[in-house]
Design an enzyme around this catalytic site. Structure first.
Site, PDB file in Angstrom:
ATOM      1  N   GLY A 181     -21.697  41.000  36.993  1.00 36.90           N
ATOM      2  CA  GLY A 181     -21.120  42.242  36.505  1.00 36.90           C
ATOM      3  C   GLY A 181     -21.676  43.451  37.230  1.00 36.90           C
ATOM      4  O   GLY A 181     -21.959  44.482  36.623  1.00 36.90           O
ATOM      5  N   SER A 194     -20.372  45.497  39.549  1.00 38.99           N
ATOM      6  CA  SER A 194     -19.461  46.417  40.238  1.00 38.99           C
ATOM      7  C   SER A 194     -19.282  47.768  39.549  1.00 38.99           C
ATOM      8  O   SER A 194     -18.599  48.641  40.072  1.00 38.99           O
ATOM      9  CB  SER A 194     -18.078  45.760  40.394  1.00 38.99           C
ATOM     10  OG  SER A 194     -17.467  45.571  39.126  1.00 38.99           O
ATOM     11  N   TYR A 221     -19.870  40.819  19.283  1.00 38.69           N
ATOM     12  CA  TYR A 221     -20.733  41.317  20.348  1.00 38.69           C
ATOM     13  C   TYR A 221     -22.209  41.254  19.931  1.00 38.69           C
ATOM     14  O   TYR A 221     -23.064  40.781  20.690  1.00 38.69           O
ATOM     15  CB  TYR A 221     -20.329  42.754  20.674  1.00 38.69           C
ATOM     16  CG  TYR A 221     -21.093  43.389  21.802  1.00 38.69           C
ATOM     17  CD1 TYR A 221     -20.806  43.072  23.125  1.00 38.69           C
ATOM     18  CD2 TYR A 221     -22.086  44.336  21.561  1.00 38.69           C
ATOM     19  CE1 TYR A 221     -21.495  43.669  24.174  1.00 38.69           C
ATOM     20  CE2 TYR A 221     -22.777  44.943  22.600  1.00 38.69           C
ATOM     21  CZ  TYR A 221     -22.479  44.604  23.903  1.00 38.69           C
ATOM     22  OH  TYR A 221     -23.165  45.196  24.929  1.00 38.69           O
ATOM     23  N   ALA A 243     -23.588  39.330  17.733  1.00 35.97           N
ATOM     24  CA  ALA A 243     -24.011  37.935  17.652  1.00 35.97           C
ATOM     25  C   ALA A 243     -24.382  37.392  19.024  1.00 35.97           C
ATOM     26  O   ALA A 243     -25.369  36.654  19.169  1.00 35.97           O
ATOM     27  CB  ALA A 243     -22.906  37.089  17.025  1.00 35.97           C
ATOM     28  N   LYS A 280     -25.457  39.116  21.655  1.00 38.05           N
ATOM     29  CA  LYS A 280     -26.664  39.743  22.181  1.00 38.05           C
ATOM     30  C   LYS A 280     -27.920  39.240  21.472  1.00 38.05           C
ATOM     31  O   LYS A 280     -28.953  39.013  22.109  1.00 38.05           O
ATOM     32  CB  LYS A 280     -26.544  41.267  22.081  1.00 38.05           C
ATOM     33  CG  LYS A 280     -25.421  41.847  22.941  1.00 38.05           C
ATOM     34  CD  LYS A 280     -25.538  41.438  24.399  1.00 38.05           C
ATOM     35  CE  LYS A 280     -24.496  42.099  25.282  1.00 38.05           C
ATOM     36  NZ  LYS A 280     -24.626  41.728  26.704  1.00 38.05           N
TER      37      LYS A 280
END
Length: 248
Positions: free
Chosen positions: A14, A16, A156, A158, A160
């Site tokens: 990720g 970019s 989200y 959960a 992390k």
């Protein structure tokens, strides 16, 4: 240019835009050759080319962390080019926000598959090479939401929280091989997502931050650089919060 990471190969997923781009750029200034990924070659190559123009070393690789075949292909490409991966930064992630009562199964499964499963897939693909080398640094990007929770982000949050538990377990497994595994948990960071908020929404965010400002991708990149650098050889299994005091 610092040479703290001179000769090291760093794979940043990720990479970019936003936080991932900031991490990739910063590691390159420290001497690492950065292999940065995005779902499209165009997006990844745009940042890689910019890093090279600034005097750094970077290559672009396509990657969809939710696709096991794409993960295997990405890691194989980096190893074919460099024969090593010294640093892995798992930053790729998505959101599909909604209250639980309105959250569709597809929204739950997409976030789990990308964020949590994607981190597992990347580590599973890279760790064997690090084990053989008896050295490596893994940093997984999580979020303050994984600790505090947030309405509308059960999926989200959960992922992390799960990544942090995964990282602590992996740190215990790999410590004897001189491989450290840590997390960096950003708070509210000044990215495209937060810039899209209106003034009232931004003020509401800032009211939760004792330092009174949004963080920058550079703030997160500095934390990652510490964990992969020479000053953190005895640091593993931790989550370093970068949130301006939002969580203490």
């Amino acid at each position: 240019m610092s040479e703290d990471l001179n000769g090291k190969v760093a794979l940043v997923t990720g990479g970019s835009r936003g936080i991932g781009e900031g991490i990739a750029r910063h590691l390159s200034t420290l001497g690492a050759h950065v292999a940065l990924t995005a779902r499209t070659m165009e997006a990844a190559e745009s940042v890689a080319a910019s890093i090279r123009e600034d005097g750094g070393a970077a290559t672009a690789v396509t990657l969809d962390v939710s696709d096991p075949a794409s993960v295997e292909s990405c890691v194989a490409t980096v190893l074919e080019d460099h024969e090593r991966i010294d640093i892995l930064v798992n930053n790729a992630g998505i959101t599909r926000d909604n209250l639980l009562l309105r959250m569709k199964p597809d929204d739950w499964e997409a976030v789990i598959s990308t964020n949590l499963d994607g981190t597992y897939r990347m580590c599973r693909a890279v760790v064997p090479k690090m084990v053989r080398a008896k050295a490596g640094r893994i940093v997984n990007i999580t979020s303050v939401v994984g600790t505090l929770g947030n309405p509308g982000q059960a999926n989200y949050a959960a992922t992390k929280a799960g990544i942090e538990a995964f990282s602590r377990s992996l740190a215990r497994e790999l410590g004897s091989r001189n491989i450290t595994v840590n997390c960096v948990a950003p708070g509210f960071i000044d990215t495209d997502m937060t810039r899209a908020l209106d003034a009232k929404q931004r003020d509401a965010l800032l009211s939760q931050v004792p330092l009174g400002r949004l963080g920058s991708p550079q703030d997160v990149a500095d934390a990652v650089a510490f964990l992969v650098g020479s000053g953190a050889t005895y640091v593993t299994g931790i989550t370093l919060h970068v949130n301006g005091g939002m969580h203490m």
